[in-house]
Design a protein around this motif. Structure first.
Motif, short mmCIF file in Angstrom:
data_model
loop_
_atom_site.label_atom_id
_atom_site.label_comp_id
_atom_site.label_asym_id
_atom_site.label_seq_id
_atom_site.Cartn_x
_atom_site.Cartn_y
_atom_site.Cartn_z
N THR A 108 -7.08 2.87 -10.43
CA THR A 108 -6.68 1.79 -9.53
C THR A 108 -7.59 1.79 -8.31
O THR A 108 -7.83 2.85 -7.72
N GLU A 167 -8.02 5.55 -7.21
CA GLU A 167 -7.14 6.57 -7.79
C GLU A 167 -7.34 6.54 -9.30
O GLU A 167 -7.42 5.46 -9.89
N THR A 208 2.93 10.30 -15.44
CA THR A 208 4.05 9.37 -15.29
C THR A 208 4.21 8.59 -16.59
O THR A 208 3.35 8.65 -17.49
N CYS A 231 -8.57 11.07 -6.27
CA CYS A 231 -8.65 9.97 -5.31
C CYS A 231 -10.05 10.00 -4.73
O CYS A 231 -10.53 11.05 -4.28
N TRP A 288 -8.15 0.14 -4.50
CA TRP A 288 -7.46 -0.53 -3.39
C TRP A 288 -8.48 -0.99 -2.36
O TRP A 288 -9.45 -0.29 -2.07
N ARG A 332 -4.96 -4.62 -4.91
CA ARG A 332 -4.82 -3.56 -5.92
C ARG A 332 -5.38 -4.06 -7.25
O ARG A 332 -4.91 -5.07 -7.79
N ALA A 370 0.83 -1.20 0.00
CA ALA A 370 0.00 0.00 0.00
C ALA A 370 0.87 1.25 0.00
O ALA A 370 1.86 1.33 0.74
N THR A 371 0.50 2.22 -0.84
CA THR A 371 1.21 3.50 -0.83
C THR A 371 0.86 4.25 0.45
O THR A 371 -0.07 3.87 1.19
N ALA A 372 1.56 5.35 0.69
CA ALA A 372 1.34 6.11 1.92
C ALA A 372 -0.10 6.62 2.00
O ALA A 372 -0.74 6.52 3.05
N GLU A 400 2.11 1.71 5.99
CA GLU A 400 2.61 1.90 4.64
C GLU A 400 3.44 0.68 4.23
O GLU A 400 4.28 0.20 5.00
N GLY A 401 3.18 0.18 3.05
CA GLY A 401 3.89 -1.00 2.57
C GLY A 401 3.23 -2.31 2.92
O GLY A 401 3.62 -3.36 2.39
#
Length: 249
Positions: free
Chosen positions: A147, A230, A196, A215, A149, A131, A113-115, A125-126
């Protein structure tokens, strides 16, 4: 208590009705909208008021007047359906995507998981979370990448979340069917950023070009998070929102 009175100007009532039909896909790209005369007769308003409604929709970029044809819906290239639009459509029609749109599921897996996601889900986090990543298309090409989550423990009760296939009715419907948890409130956070490399490839734009990103968080009646979403869409697409303003007494 006295019944509430709708003080929305008549032309805006027409705009809201037609815009809702467009967002839900009841009026699709290329469909003719009612003529000024038909709107005036149906809504019992003047033709000048009906024309104002059409002009407002035209300014929004969702309809176009074509000589010899009339006013037609034009959304394929410039309309981005928000999370609110998708949730509303799911609840009213049982379908997430409007006619002419479809999603390709790129991945469905447990991932760190992102922050932002971790903070929203209430995990470290992590830590692993489900996902699901997808790209939505219409007849002209990619519309958005997104995306979703979910908490990792949902994998046991909703195993389809880890299958790289579309879920009929959408993920919230699958979670509701398996757990009884119903989406009660939702929020959207939006900003603009630079694409990106992954977003650029999926949306068919240049890396570093402008993207509209957001988000969204769906919560149940207890305030617990059901889904964190997201999404990103390219330039030139409009997201439409309507809201009422408080009136002076």
């Amino acid at each position: 208590m006295a019944p509430s009175v709708d003080r929305t100007p008549p032309y805006l009532q027409v705009v809201q009705h037609l815009r809702e039909q467009i967002l839900k896909g009841e009026l699709q790209d290329g469909d003719r909208v009612p003529s000024v005369r038909q709107i005036a007769e149906h809504w019992k308003i003047s033709q000048a008021t009906a024309m104002r409604a059409i002009s407002t929709l035209s300014a929004d970029g969702v309809v176009e007047t074509v000589t010899g044809v009339g006013t037609i819906v034009r959304t394929q290239g410039n309309l981005h359906r928000s999370a609110r639009d998708r949730f509303t459509r799911m609840l009213s029609t049982g379908r997430i995507y409007a006619p002419g749109e479809y999603a390709v599921i790129k991945s469905a897996e447990l991932a760190p998981a992102t922050a932002v996601v971790a903070n929203t889900l209430g995990i470290d986090e992590g830590a692993p979370a489900i996902r699901r990543h997808r790209v939505t298309f219409n007849e002209q090409g990619p519309v958005s990448s997104s995306t979703s989550w979910f908490a990792a423990d949902l994998a046991e009760v909703v195993p389809s979340l880890l299958v790289k296939e579309r879920i009929p009715g959408g993920t919230p419907s699958a979670i509701q069917a398996a757990t009884g948890r119903v989406g009660h409130t939702a929020e959207d956070r939006m900003t603009v950023d630079r694409a990106t490399a992954e977003q650029a490839e999926e949306l068919g734009i240049e890396p570093g070009g402008p993207v509209f990103i957001g988000c969204n968080v769906l919560r149940d009646a207890d305030g617990e998070v059901i889904e964190v979403g997201e999404y990103a869409s390219g330039p030139g697409r409009w997201t439409l929102y309507e809201y009422e303003l408080p009136q002076s007494p």
